[in-house]
Design a protein around this motif. Structure first.
Motif, PDB file in Angstrom:
ATOM      1  N   SER A   1       0.830  -1.214   0.000  1.00  0.00           N
ATOM      2  CA  SER A   1       0.000   0.000   0.000  1.00  0.00           C
ATOM      3  C   SER A   1       0.863   1.262   0.000  1.00  0.00           C
ATOM      4  CB  SER A   1      -0.906   0.013   1.235  1.00  0.00           C
ATOM      5  OG  SER A   1      -0.118   0.000   2.432  1.00  0.00           O
ATOM      6  N   PHE A   2       2.149   1.093   0.307  1.00  0.00           N
ATOM      7  CA  PHE A   2       3.046   2.239   0.440  1.00  0.00           C
ATOM      8  C   PHE A   2       4.466   1.778   0.126  1.00  0.00           C
ATOM      9  CE2 PHE A   2       6.227   4.368   3.068  1.00  0.00           C
ATOM     10  CZ  PHE A   2       6.007   5.709   2.770  1.00  0.00           C
TER      11      PHE A   2
ATOM     12  N   GLU B   1      -0.277   5.102  -0.275  1.00  0.00           N
ATOM     13  CA  GLU B   1      -1.101   5.699   0.777  1.00  0.00           C
ATOM     14  C   GLU B   1      -0.198   6.379   1.804  1.00  0.00           C
ATOM     15  OE1 GLU B   1      -3.484   2.533   2.302  1.00  0.00           O
ATOM     16  OE2 GLU B   1      -4.447   2.120   0.354  1.00  0.00           O
ATOM     17  N   LEU B   2      -0.222   7.706   1.822  1.00  0.00           N
ATOM     18  CA  LEU B   2       0.658   8.467   2.706  1.00  0.00           C
ATOM     19  C   LEU B   2      -0.008   8.700   4.051  1.00  0.00           C
ATOM     20  CD1 LEU B   2       2.053  11.163   0.227  1.00  0.00           C
ATOM     21  CD2 LEU B   2       2.808   8.812   0.597  1.00  0.00           C
ATOM     22  N   ALA B   3       0.755   8.576   5.114  1.00  0.00           N
ATOM     23  CA  ALA B   3       0.271   8.871   6.461  1.00  0.00           C
ATOM     24  C   ALA B   3       0.300  10.379   6.687  1.00  0.00           C
ATOM     25  CB  ALA B   3       1.155   8.150   7.486  1.00  0.00           C
ATOM     26  N   PRO B   4      -0.424  10.873   7.692  1.00  0.00           N
ATOM     27  CA  PRO B   4      -0.388  12.317   7.986  1.00  0.00           C
ATOM     28  C   PRO B   4       1.053  12.797   8.177  1.00  0.00           C
ATOM     29  CG  PRO B   4      -2.148  11.272   9.226  1.00  0.00           C
ATOM     30  CD  PRO B   4      -1.378  10.160   8.574  1.00  0.00           C
TER      31      PRO B   4
ATOM     32  N   ARG C   1       3.265   0.986  13.458  1.00  0.00           N
ATOM     33  CA  ARG C   1       2.029   1.147  14.230  1.00  0.00           C
ATOM     34  C   ARG C   1       1.576   2.603  14.222  1.00  0.00           C
ATOM     35  NH1 ARG C   1      -0.483  -2.239  17.540  1.00  0.00           N
ATOM     36  NH2 ARG C   1      -1.877  -1.405  19.137  1.00  0.00           N
ATOM     37  N   ARG C   2       2.525   3.513  14.367  1.00  0.00           N
ATOM     38  CA  ARG C   2       2.189   4.948  14.423  1.00  0.00           C
ATOM     39  C   ARG C   2       1.573   5.424  13.106  1.00  0.00           C
ATOM     40  NH1 ARG C   2       6.817   6.397  15.731  1.00  0.00           N
ATOM     41  NH2 ARG C   2       7.623   7.206  13.754  1.00  0.00           N
ATOM     42  N   ARG C   3       1.988   4.832  12.012  1.00  0.00           N
ATOM     43  CA  ARG C   3       1.504   5.286  10.706  1.00  0.00           C
ATOM     44  C   ARG C   3       0.418   4.386  10.122  1.00  0.00           C
ATOM     45  NH1 ARG C   3       7.521   6.962   8.647  1.00  0.00           N
ATOM     46  NH2 ARG C   3       7.534   8.995   9.688  1.00  0.00           N
ATOM     47  N   GLY C   4      -0.090   3.496  10.947  1.00  0.00           N
ATOM     48  CA  GLY C   4      -1.220   2.698  10.503  1.00  0.00           C
ATOM     49  C   GLY C   4      -0.877   1.653   9.473  1.00  0.00           C
ATOM     50  N   ARG C   5       0.307   1.051   9.588  1.00  0.00           N
ATOM     51  CA  ARG C   5       0.721   0.006   8.660  1.00  0.00           C
ATOM     52  C   ARG C   5       0.966  -1.287   9.425  1.00  0.00           C
ATOM     53  NH1 ARG C   5       4.192   4.749   6.275  1.00  0.00           N
ATOM     54  NH2 ARG C   5       2.631   5.574   4.830  1.00  0.00           N
TER      55      ARG C   5
ATOM     56  N   VAL D   1       8.823  -1.185   1.497  1.00  0.00           N
ATOM     57  CA  VAL D   1       7.455  -1.392   1.023  1.00  0.00           C
ATOM     58  C   VAL D   1       6.618  -1.890   2.198  1.00  0.00           C
ATOM     59  CG1 VAL D   1       5.954  -2.584  -0.621  1.00  0.00           C
ATOM     60  CG2 VAL D   1       8.281  -1.949  -1.297  1.00  0.00           C
ATOM     61  N   ALA D   2       5.408  -1.321   2.383  1.00  0.00           N
ATOM     62  CA  ALA D   2       4.552  -1.682   3.521  1.00  0.00           C
ATOM     63  C   ALA D   2       3.171  -2.116   3.038  1.00  0.00           C
ATOM     64  CB  ALA D   2       4.423  -0.506   4.475  1.00  0.00           C
TER      65      ALA D   2
END
Length: 370
Positions: free
Chosen positions: A25-26, A47-50, A116-120, A140-141
Protein backbone atom coordinates in the motif's frame (compact mmCIF):
# COMPACT_ATOMS: atom_id res chain seq x y z
CA UNK A 1 13.99 4.37 -14.38
CA UNK A 2 15.94 4.36 -17.64
CA UNK A 3 13.87 7.30 -18.89
CA UNK A 4 14.16 9.29 -15.65
CA UNK A 5 16.04 12.59 -16.07
CA UNK A 6 17.07 12.92 -12.42
CA UNK A 7 17.54 10.90 -9.22
CA UNK A 8 14.19 11.99 -7.80
CA UNK A 9 12.34 10.74 -10.87
CA UNK A 10 14.33 7.51 -10.91
CA UNK A 11 13.54 6.88 -7.23
CA UNK A 12 9.83 7.57 -7.83
CA UNK A 13 9.71 5.05 -10.69
CA UNK A 14 11.49 2.43 -8.56
CA UNK A 15 9.27 2.93 -5.52
CA UNK A 16 6.08 2.85 -7.55
CA UNK A 17 7.14 -0.30 -9.41
CA UNK A 18 8.22 -2.09 -6.23
CA UNK A 19 4.98 -1.19 -4.44
CA UNK A 20 2.90 -2.66 -7.25
CA UNK A 21 5.10 -5.73 -7.68
CA UNK A 22 4.99 -6.59 -3.98
CA UNK A 23 1.32 -5.73 -3.49
CA UNK A 24 2.09 -3.00 -0.99
CA UNK A 25 0.00 0.00 0.00
CA UNK A 26 3.05 2.24 0.44
CA UNK A 27 6.68 2.39 -0.68
CA UNK A 28 9.66 4.67 -0.15
CA UNK A 29 13.24 5.05 -1.28
CA UNK A 30 15.76 6.35 1.27
CA UNK A 31 19.38 7.38 0.85
CA UNK A 32 22.01 6.93 3.54
CA UNK A 33 23.83 10.24 3.97
CA UNK A 34 26.94 8.90 5.65
CA UNK A 35 28.49 12.29 6.36
CA UNK A 36 25.38 13.30 8.33
CA UNK A 37 24.61 9.91 9.83
CA UNK A 38 21.03 9.84 8.62
CA UNK A 39 18.60 8.23 6.22
CA UNK A 40 16.98 10.82 3.94
CA UNK A 41 13.68 9.96 2.28
CA UNK A 42 13.80 10.75 -1.44
CA UNK A 43 10.24 9.74 -2.28
CA UNK A 44 7.05 8.30 -0.74
CA UNK A 45 4.38 6.70 -2.94
CA UNK A 46 1.01 5.07 -2.33
CA UNK A 47 -1.10 5.70 0.78
CA UNK A 48 0.66 8.47 2.71
CA UNK A 49 0.27 8.87 6.46
CA UNK A 50 -0.39 12.32 7.99
CA UNK A 51 2.74 14.44 7.63
CA UNK A 52 4.22 12.37 4.79
CA UNK A 53 4.78 13.98 1.40
CA UNK A 54 5.49 12.41 -1.97
CA UNK A 55 8.73 14.39 -2.35
CA UNK A 56 9.64 15.49 1.19
CA UNK A 57 11.92 18.48 1.66
CA UNK A 58 13.64 17.14 4.75
CA UNK A 59 12.26 13.83 6.03
CA UNK A 60 15.26 12.24 7.70
CA UNK A 61 15.93 9.64 10.38
CA UNK A 62 19.11 9.13 12.40
CA UNK A 63 20.93 5.98 11.41
CA UNK A 64 21.37 4.92 15.04
CA UNK A 65 17.59 4.42 15.24
CA UNK A 66 17.85 1.91 12.36
CA UNK A 67 21.21 0.41 13.14
CA UNK A 68 20.70 -2.68 10.98
CA UNK A 69 21.84 -0.77 7.91
CA UNK A 70 25.32 -0.41 9.39
CA UNK A 71 25.42 -3.41 11.70
CA UNK A 72 23.29 -6.41 10.86
CA UNK A 73 23.42 -5.93 7.09
CA UNK A 74 27.12 -5.19 7.03
CA UNK A 75 27.88 -8.39 8.90
CA UNK A 76 25.63 -10.29 6.52
CA UNK A 77 27.48 -9.40 3.34
CA UNK A 78 30.93 -8.38 4.62
CA UNK A 79 32.24 -11.86 3.87
CA UNK A 80 31.23 -11.63 0.23
CA UNK A 81 27.58 -12.65 0.50
CA UNK A 82 24.70 -10.75 -1.04
CA UNK A 83 22.63 -8.37 1.11
CA UNK A 84 19.08 -9.64 1.53
CA UNK A 85 15.81 -7.99 2.53
CA UNK A 86 13.97 -8.57 5.77
CA UNK A 87 10.44 -8.22 7.06
CA UNK A 88 9.16 -6.41 10.13
CA UNK A 89 5.72 -6.60 11.71
CA UNK A 90 3.87 -4.02 13.79
CA UNK A 91 3.16 -4.91 17.39
CA UNK A 92 -0.07 -6.88 17.66
CA UNK A 93 -0.02 -8.14 14.06
CA UNK A 94 0.14 -11.92 13.49
CA UNK A 95 3.61 -13.01 12.45
CA UNK A 96 2.72 -15.52 9.78
CA UNK A 97 3.81 -19.14 9.25
CA UNK A 98 7.10 -19.87 11.05
CA UNK A 99 8.26 -22.09 8.19
CA UNK A 100 7.95 -19.15 5.84
CA UNK A 101 8.55 -16.59 8.55
CA UNK A 102 10.08 -13.20 8.14
CA UNK A 103 13.70 -12.40 8.80
CA UNK A 104 13.73 -9.75 11.52
CA UNK A 105 17.14 -8.25 12.40
CA UNK A 106 17.91 -7.20 15.94
CA UNK A 107 17.64 -3.58 17.02
CA UNK A 108 14.69 -2.64 14.77
CA UNK A 109 12.28 -1.30 17.40
CA UNK A 110 12.21 2.07 15.64
CA UNK A 111 10.67 0.51 12.57
CA UNK A 112 8.00 -1.51 14.37
CA UNK A 113 6.95 1.58 16.32
CA UNK A 114 6.81 3.60 13.11
CA UNK A 115 4.61 0.95 11.46
CA UNK A 116 2.03 1.15 14.23
CA UNK A 117 2.19 4.95 14.42
CA UNK A 118 1.50 5.29 10.71
CA UNK A 119 -1.22 2.70 10.50
CA UNK A 120 0.72 0.01 8.66
CA UNK A 121 0.80 -3.68 9.46
CA UNK A 122 4.13 -4.89 8.11
CA UNK A 123 6.98 -3.88 5.83
CA UNK A 124 9.78 -5.40 3.82
CA UNK A 125 13.08 -3.52 3.76
CA UNK A 126 15.74 -4.18 1.12
CA UNK A 127 19.18 -2.57 1.13
CA UNK A 128 20.30 -0.69 -1.97
CA UNK A 129 23.98 -1.39 -2.63
CA UNK A 130 26.04 0.66 -5.09
CA UNK A 131 29.72 0.02 -5.77
CA UNK A 132 29.87 -2.53 -2.96
CA UNK A 133 28.58 -0.14 -0.30
CA UNK A 134 25.20 0.41 1.31
CA UNK A 135 23.64 3.39 -0.49
CA UNK A 136 20.17 3.33 1.03
CA UNK A 137 17.07 1.19 1.16
CA UNK A 138 13.85 0.23 -0.55
CA UNK A 139 10.87 0.09 1.84
CA UNK A 140 7.45 -1.39 1.02
CA UNK A 141 4.55 -1.68 3.52
CA UNK A 142 1.10 -3.27 3.69
CA UNK A 143 -2.03 -2.30 5.61
CA UNK A 144 -2.92 -3.89 8.98
CA UNK A 145 -4.79 -7.16 8.51
CA UNK A 146 -3.30 -7.85 5.09
CA UNK A 147 -1.01 -10.89 4.67
CA UNK A 148 2.37 -10.37 6.30
CA UNK A 149 5.32 -10.40 3.93
CA UNK A 150 7.06 -13.76 3.96
CA UNK A 151 10.42 -15.20 2.93
CA UNK A 152 9.44 -15.31 -0.75
CA UNK A 153 8.48 -11.62 -0.60
CA UNK A 154 11.81 -10.76 1.01
CA UNK A 155 13.68 -12.66 -1.69
CA UNK A 156 11.70 -10.86 -4.38
CA UNK A 157 12.36 -7.50 -2.70
CA UNK A 158 16.08 -8.31 -2.75
CA UNK A 159 15.91 -8.75 -6.53
CA UNK A 160 13.91 -5.53 -6.93
CA UNK A 161 16.49 -3.69 -4.82
CA UNK A 162 19.30 -4.92 -7.09
CA UNK A 163 17.41 -3.69 -10.15
CA UNK A 164 16.72 -0.38 -8.41
CA UNK A 165 20.38 0.04 -7.46
CA UNK A 166 21.42 -0.57 -11.07
CA UNK A 167 18.93 2.04 -12.23
CA UNK A 168 20.13 4.59 -9.68
CA UNK A 169 23.74 3.96 -10.70
CA UNK A 170 22.80 4.62 -14.32
CA UNK A 171 20.94 7.82 -13.36
CA UNK A 172 23.98 9.03 -11.41
CA UNK A 173 26.30 8.27 -14.34
CA UNK A 174 24.05 10.17 -16.73
CA UNK A 175 23.80 13.08 -14.29
CA UNK A 176 27.59 13.20 -14.03
CA UNK A 177 27.89 13.11 -17.83
CA UNK A 178 25.41 15.99 -18.10
CA UNK A 179 27.27 17.90 -15.41
CA UNK A 180 30.56 17.50 -17.24
CA UNK A 181 28.96 18.49 -20.55
CA UNK A 182 27.71 21.78 -19.10
CA UNK A 183 30.50 22.63 -16.64
CA UNK A 184 33.83 24.38 -17.08
CA UNK A 185 36.45 21.97 -15.74
CA UNK A 186 38.80 24.61 -14.30
CA UNK A 187 36.39 26.92 -12.46
CA UNK A 188 33.40 24.68 -11.86
CA UNK A 189 31.15 27.34 -13.43
CA UNK A 190 28.71 26.68 -16.25
CA UNK A 191 30.25 26.58 -19.73
CA UNK A 192 29.26 28.18 -23.04
CA UNK A 193 26.96 25.29 -23.96
CA UNK A 194 24.98 25.78 -20.75
CA UNK A 195 24.69 29.53 -21.36
CA UNK A 196 23.45 29.05 -24.92
CA UNK A 197 20.74 26.61 -23.80
CA UNK A 198 19.58 28.76 -20.88
CA UNK A 199 19.63 31.95 -22.94
CA UNK A 200 17.52 30.41 -25.71
CA UNK A 201 14.95 29.31 -23.12
CA UNK A 202 15.02 32.72 -21.44
CA UNK A 203 14.39 34.58 -24.69
CA UNK A 204 11.38 32.36 -25.37
CA UNK A 205 10.01 33.53 -22.00
CA UNK A 206 10.84 37.12 -22.94
CA UNK A 207 8.98 36.89 -26.24
CA UNK A 208 5.98 35.13 -24.67
CA UNK A 209 5.64 36.99 -21.35
CA UNK A 210 7.99 39.94 -21.45
CA UNK A 211 10.38 38.47 -18.86
CA UNK A 212 13.49 40.64 -18.50
CA UNK A 213 16.66 38.89 -19.66
CA UNK A 214 20.05 40.42 -18.83
CA UNK A 215 23.52 39.39 -19.91
CA UNK A 216 26.72 40.54 -18.21
CA UNK A 217 29.86 39.80 -20.25
CA UNK A 218 33.27 40.06 -18.55
CA UNK A 219 36.79 40.10 -19.94
CA UNK A 220 39.45 39.41 -17.32
CA UNK A 221 42.27 41.94 -17.72
CA UNK A 222 45.92 41.00 -17.42
CA UNK A 223 45.63 37.22 -17.78
CA UNK A 224 48.19 37.06 -20.61
CA UNK A 225 50.71 39.06 -18.58
CA UNK A 226 50.23 36.73 -15.60
CA UNK A 227 50.68 33.67 -17.83
CA UNK A 228 53.80 35.13 -19.49
CA UNK A 229 55.48 36.40 -16.34
CA UNK A 230 54.43 33.90 -13.68
CA UNK A 231 53.34 30.80 -15.57
CA UNK A 232 50.07 29.21 -16.55
CA UNK A 233 49.55 27.60 -13.14
CA UNK A 234 49.33 31.08 -11.63
CA UNK A 235 47.12 32.18 -14.53
CA UNK A 236 44.79 29.28 -13.79
CA UNK A 237 44.68 30.40 -10.17
CA UNK A 238 43.58 33.85 -11.32
CA UNK A 239 40.82 32.31 -13.42
CA UNK A 240 39.66 30.20 -10.47
CA UNK A 241 39.68 33.17 -8.09
CA UNK A 242 37.73 35.34 -10.48
CA UNK A 243 35.31 32.46 -11.04
CA UNK A 244 34.65 32.41 -7.29
CA UNK A 245 34.07 36.18 -7.28
CA UNK A 246 31.70 35.86 -10.24
CA UNK A 247 29.77 33.08 -8.50
CA UNK A 248 29.50 35.15 -5.32
CA UNK A 249 28.21 38.21 -7.18
CA UNK A 250 25.82 36.14 -9.27
CA UNK A 251 24.28 34.75 -6.09
CA UNK A 252 23.19 38.29 -5.18
CA UNK A 253 20.51 37.96 -7.89
CA UNK A 254 18.53 34.71 -7.38
CA UNK A 255 18.54 32.32 -10.31
CA UNK A 256 21.53 33.88 -12.06
CA UNK A 257 23.79 31.59 -14.06
CA UNK A 258 27.53 32.24 -13.70
CA UNK A 259 29.64 30.90 -16.55
CA UNK A 260 33.05 30.86 -18.17
CA UNK A 261 32.67 31.31 -21.92
CA UNK A 262 36.27 30.36 -22.62
CA UNK A 263 39.75 31.77 -22.13
CA UNK A 264 39.48 35.01 -20.14
CA UNK A 265 35.78 35.60 -20.95
CA UNK A 266 33.02 35.07 -18.39
CA UNK A 267 29.37 36.02 -18.09
CA UNK A 268 26.32 36.25 -15.84
CA UNK A 269 22.87 35.46 -17.21
CA UNK A 270 19.97 36.84 -15.14
CA UNK A 271 16.33 36.01 -15.92
CA UNK A 272 13.58 38.04 -14.25
CA UNK A 273 15.26 40.77 -12.15
CA UNK A 274 15.07 44.33 -13.48
CA UNK A 275 18.10 45.73 -15.25
CA UNK A 276 19.02 48.15 -12.44
CA UNK A 277 19.48 45.24 -10.05
CA UNK A 278 21.72 43.45 -12.55
CA UNK A 279 23.78 46.62 -13.21
CA UNK A 280 24.29 47.01 -9.46
CA UNK A 281 25.67 43.47 -9.27
CA UNK A 282 27.91 44.17 -12.28
CA UNK A 283 29.33 47.16 -10.40
CA UNK A 284 29.97 45.00 -7.35
CA UNK A 285 31.76 42.51 -9.61
CA UNK A 286 34.06 45.24 -10.97
CA UNK A 287 34.94 46.37 -7.46
CA UNK A 288 35.71 42.88 -6.15
CA UNK A 289 37.74 41.95 -9.25
CA UNK A 290 39.88 45.05 -8.82
CA UNK A 291 40.79 43.85 -5.32
CA UNK A 292 42.25 40.53 -6.51
CA UNK A 293 46.01 40.29 -5.95
CA UNK A 294 46.43 38.91 -9.47
CA UNK A 295 45.43 40.46 -12.80
CA UNK A 296 44.26 43.96 -13.57
CA UNK A 297 40.56 43.88 -12.80
CA UNK A 298 37.83 43.19 -15.32
CA UNK A 299 36.05 44.91 -18.22
CA UNK A 300 32.30 44.46 -17.91
CA UNK A 301 29.48 45.07 -20.39
CA UNK A 302 25.77 44.71 -19.69
CA UNK A 303 22.85 44.25 -22.09
CA UNK A 304 19.31 43.87 -20.80
CA UNK A 305 15.92 43.66 -22.44
CA UNK A 306 14.82 45.97 -19.63
CA UNK A 307 16.82 48.84 -21.21
CA UNK A 308 16.12 50.72 -24.49
CA UNK A 309 18.20 48.50 -26.77
CA UNK A 310 15.50 47.70 -29.32
CA UNK A 311 13.91 44.31 -29.94
CA UNK A 312 15.90 41.23 -28.98
CA UNK A 313 14.74 38.25 -30.99
CA UNK A 314 17.89 36.14 -30.79
CA UNK A 315 20.60 35.22 -28.35
CA UNK A 316 23.13 36.43 -30.88
CA UNK A 317 21.87 40.03 -30.68
CA UNK A 318 21.93 40.14 -26.88
CA UNK A 319 25.47 38.76 -26.93
CA UNK A 320 26.51 41.35 -29.52
CA UNK A 321 25.12 44.16 -27.36
CA UNK A 322 26.80 42.91 -24.17
CA UNK A 323 30.03 42.29 -26.07
CA UNK A 324 29.97 45.78 -27.56
CA UNK A 325 29.42 47.27 -24.10
CA UNK A 326 32.30 45.22 -22.72
CA UNK A 327 34.53 46.29 -25.62
CA UNK A 328 33.78 49.95 -24.82
CA UNK A 329 34.54 49.33 -21.13
CA UNK A 330 37.87 47.76 -22.01
CA UNK A 331 38.83 50.51 -24.47
CA UNK A 332 38.00 53.20 -21.90
CA UNK A 333 39.68 51.26 -19.07
CA UNK A 334 36.44 51.76 -17.14
CA UNK A 335 36.37 50.84 -13.49
CA UNK A 336 32.66 50.05 -13.71
CA UNK A 337 30.26 48.37 -16.12
CA UNK A 338 29.20 49.90 -19.44
CA UNK A 339 25.48 49.34 -20.06
CA UNK A 340 24.00 49.15 -23.55
CA UNK A 341 21.18 51.58 -24.34
CA UNK A 342 21.59 53.96 -21.40
CA UNK A 343 23.01 56.83 -23.41
CA UNK A 344 20.51 57.55 -26.14
CA UNK A 345 18.66 54.29 -26.73
CA UNK A 346 19.06 53.39 -30.40
CA UNK A 347 21.60 56.23 -30.72
CA UNK A 348 23.69 54.84 -27.87
CA UNK A 349 27.26 54.29 -29.19
CA UNK A 350 27.17 50.74 -27.83
CA UNK A 351 23.92 49.91 -29.64
CA UNK A 352 25.26 51.43 -32.85
CA UNK A 353 28.47 49.40 -32.54
CA UNK A 354 26.55 46.18 -31.94
CA UNK A 355 24.15 46.79 -34.82
CA UNK A 356 26.84 47.83 -37.31
CA UNK A 357 27.74 45.34 -40.05
CA UNK A 358 30.49 43.00 -38.96
CA UNK A 359 33.89 44.21 -40.16
CA UNK A 360 35.91 41.94 -42.40
CA UNK A 361 38.81 42.11 -39.98
CA UNK A 362 39.74 43.52 -36.60
CA UNK A 363 39.03 42.58 -32.99
CA UNK A 364 35.32 43.31 -33.22
CA UNK A 365 34.84 40.44 -35.67
CA UNK A 366 35.99 37.89 -33.10
CA UNK A 367 33.86 39.46 -30.41
CA UNK A 368 30.63 39.50 -32.35
CA UNK A 369 30.91 36.08 -33.99
CA UNK A 370 28.43 34.45 -31.61
Amino acid sequence: MAAAPALRDSAWAAAQGARQALGGSFAAICKWERERGRLRVLVNVGELAPGEREFPDDETYPVHAFAEIVGFLHEQWAGGGEPSAWVEVAAGEPGGDAADGPLVPPGSLGRTAALRRRGRGCCVVAPLVLHGRAWGELYVARRPGEPVFGRADADFATVLAAVTAAGIAQTERLAEARRLAFTDALTGLANRRAVDMRLDEALEQHRADGVVVSLVVCDLNGLKQVNDSRGHAVGDRLLERFGSVLSLCGAMVPGTLAARLGGDEFCLLAIGPDSDEVVKVAGELCGRAAELDLGEGVAVGVASTGDPIGPVHTARRLFRLADAAQYRAKAAKSGGPVVAGRHGGADDPVVRLADAPEPSQGPERRRFRR
